[in-house]
Write an enzyme that holds these catalytic residues in place. Structure first.
Site, PDB file in Angstrom:
ATOM      1  N   ARG A  45       0.760  -1.165   0.244  1.00  0.00           N
ATOM      2  CA  ARG A  45       0.236  -0.086   0.400  1.00  0.00           C
ATOM      3  C   ARG A  45       1.107   0.926   0.215  1.00  0.00           C
ATOM      4  O   ARG A  45       1.425   1.428   1.209  1.00  0.00           O
ATOM      5  CB  ARG A  45      -1.186   0.112   0.823  1.00  0.00           C
ATOM      6  CG  ARG A  45      -1.701   0.819   1.547  1.00  0.00           C
ATOM      7  CD  ARG A  45      -2.617   1.005   2.818  1.00  0.00           C
ATOM      8  NE  ARG A  45      -4.080   2.562   2.535  1.00  0.00           N
ATOM      9  CZ  ARG A  45      -3.572   2.901   3.340  1.00  0.00           C
ATOM     10  NH1 ARG A  45      -2.278   3.559   3.583  1.00  0.00           N
ATOM     11  NH2 ARG A  45      -4.342   4.407   3.473  1.00  0.00           N
ATOM     12  N   SER A 117     -12.573  -2.229   0.917  1.00  0.00           N
ATOM     13  CA  SER A 117     -13.382  -1.679   2.061  1.00  0.00           C
ATOM     14  C   SER A 117     -14.218  -1.340   2.112  1.00  0.00           C
ATOM     15  O   SER A 117     -14.973  -0.610   1.346  1.00  0.00           O
ATOM     16  CB  SER A 117     -12.698  -0.527   2.092  1.00  0.00           C
ATOM     17  OG  SER A 117     -10.215  -0.696   2.667  1.00  0.00           O
ATOM     18  N   LYS A 145      -4.007   6.069   8.589  1.00  0.00           N
ATOM     19  CA  LYS A 145      -5.252   6.792   7.573  1.00  0.00           C
ATOM     20  C   LYS A 145      -6.190   7.630   7.601  1.00  0.00           C
ATOM     21  O   LYS A 145      -6.885   7.692   9.007  1.00  0.00           O
ATOM     22  CB  LYS A 145      -6.036   5.651   7.428  1.00  0.00           C
ATOM     23  CG  LYS A 145      -6.738   6.035   5.960  1.00  0.00           C
ATOM     24  CD  LYS A 145      -7.252   4.708   5.682  1.00  0.00           C
ATOM     25  CE  LYS A 145      -8.803   4.660   4.181  1.00  0.00           C
ATOM     26  NZ  LYS A 145      -8.324   5.046   3.278  1.00  0.00           N
TER      27      LYS A 145
HETATM   28  N1  3NM Z   1      -7.963   1.471   6.243  1.00  0.00           N
HETATM   29  P1  3NM Z   1      -2.838   0.707  11.246  1.00  0.00           P
HETATM   30  S1  3NM Z   1      -7.885   2.001   8.680  1.00  0.00           S
HETATM   31  C1  3NM Z   1      -5.331   1.132   5.545  1.00  0.00           C
HETATM   32  O1  3NM Z   1     -10.820   1.399   8.388  1.00  0.00           O
HETATM   33  C2  3NM Z   1      -6.618   1.041   6.403  1.00  0.00           C
HETATM   34  O2  3NM Z   1     -10.984   1.012   5.999  1.00  0.00           O
HETATM   35  C3  3NM Z   1      -8.474   1.410   7.103  1.00  0.00           C
HETATM   36  O3  3NM Z   1      -3.234   1.297   9.779  1.00  0.00           O
HETATM   37  C4  3NM Z   1      -9.967   1.335   7.063  1.00  0.00           C
HETATM   38  O4  3NM Z   1      -2.818  -1.054  11.479  1.00  0.00           O
HETATM   39  C5  3NM Z   1      -6.151   1.435   7.603  1.00  0.00           C
HETATM   40  O5  3NM Z   1      -1.530   1.219  11.620  1.00  0.00           O
HETATM   41  C6  3NM Z   1      -4.958   2.066   8.434  1.00  0.00           C
HETATM   42  O6  3NM Z   1      -3.842   1.143  12.158  1.00  0.00           O
HETATM   43  C7  3NM Z   1      -4.596   0.408   9.766  1.00  0.00           C
END
Ligand code: 3NM
Length: 213
Positions: A45, A117, A145
Site C-alpha cells: 500500500r 474496504s 489513514k
Molecule cells: N484502512 P493501522 S484503517 C489502511 O478503516 C486502513 O478501512 C482502514 O493501519 C479502514 O494498523 C487503515 O496502523 C489503517 O491502524 C490501518
C-alpha cells in the site's frame, strides 16, 4: 496463487500485513522479517506525499512480490490495477474512493483476488458480486489513514457475518495483538495491520505476538 474455496482464502487472511515505504523505515527489511515471523498475506500500500511512483514503485513491488512468493505468502497491490497486472500480483485491494469493484474485476479477470474496504451493509452488497473478501474498519483509532473515518468497533463485522456466513472478512484499523481474540470472536477471519508491525521497535517480536494468537 489462486484458491478455490472461500474457506482457504479466509484462512490465508489470518494475519494480513499492509505496508508501504512511508509506513516503515526500511520496507524491504520489515517485510522480510514479517514474512519470516508469520504473516499470512501481504498488501503493498504505497500512499502518502513521499510515496514512490512510476518505475521506482514498480521495482519495489517486484522485490516485495519475490519475497512473498519465496515465503508462499500472497502479494496484494493496493489501488493500482495497472501495477497488479504488470507484475502478475496475486490480487488487488480497493477502497470506496478507488476504481469500483465491478470495473476492477472486469480488468483483473476471475482468477486474482479482489478485496474491497466497506463501511456499510450497502457497500457490502455492492461489492459482493465482485469481491473475494472485504476489509472492515476502522475497528480502533488509527494514525495510519487520515481519512479512515469514525471508529466503528466490530458492529459491522458482526452484521456482515450474520448475513454472509462464508464471506472472508478482515478487520482493520488500530489493531494491536490484545484486540485480536475479540475481533475474531465477533466474526472476522483475520486482522489487517500496519503500524503495530511496521512501527514496532522489534518487528519480529511484534509479528510473532500476532501470529501466535
Ligand atoms: N484502512 P493501522 S484503517 C489502511 O478503516 C486502513 O478501512 C482502514 O493501519 C479502514 O494498523 C487503515 O496502523 C489503517 O491502524 C490501518
Amino acid at each position: 496463487m489462486t484458491f478455490c474455496t472461500k474457506q482457504a482464502l479466509a484462512k490465508q487472511l489470518r494475519l494480513y500485513f499492509v505496508c508501504g515505504t512511508t509506513d516503515a523505515s526500511d520496507l524491504v527489511a520489515t517485510v522480510k522479517t514479517a514474512l519470516l515471523c508469520g504473516v499470512t498475506c501481504f498488501q503493498f500500500r504505497e500512499k502518502g506525499k513521499d510515496a514512490l511512483y512510476g518505475d521506482e514503485k514498480e521495482a519495489m513491488a517486484r522485490t516485495l512480490h519475490r519475497l512473498c512468493r519465496e515465503a508462499g505468502v500472497p502479494f496484494i497491490v493496493n489501488d493500482d490495477v495497472d501495477l497488479a497486472l504488470a507484475i502478475d500480483a496475486d490480487g488487488i485491494h480497493v477502497g470506496q474512493d478507488d476504481l469500483p469493484a465491478k470495473q476492477v474485476r472486469e480488468r483483473l479477470g476471475p482468477d486474482k483476488w479482489l478485496g474491497v474496504s466497506v463501511h456499510t451493509m450497502e457497500e457490502v452488497r455492492t461489492a459482493l458480486p465482485f469481491a473475494d473478501y472485504v476489509g472492515i474498519g476502522p475497528i480502533h483509532e488509527t494514525q495510519s489513514k487520515l481519512d479512515a473515518g469514525q471508529v466503528r468497533g466490530t458492529e459491522l463485522i458482526q452484521q456482515v457475518r450474520r448475513h454472509h456466513p462464508l464471506l472472508p472478512i478482515v478487520g482493520i484499523g488500530g489493531i494491536r495483538p490484545e484486540h485480536v481474540p475479540a475481533i475474531m470472536a465477533d466474526g472476522a477471519d483475520g486482522v489487517a495491520v500496519i503500524s503495530a508491525i511496521a512501527s514496532a521497535p522489534d518487528v519480529a517480536t511484534a509479528t510473532r505476538r500476532f501470529a501466535c494468537l
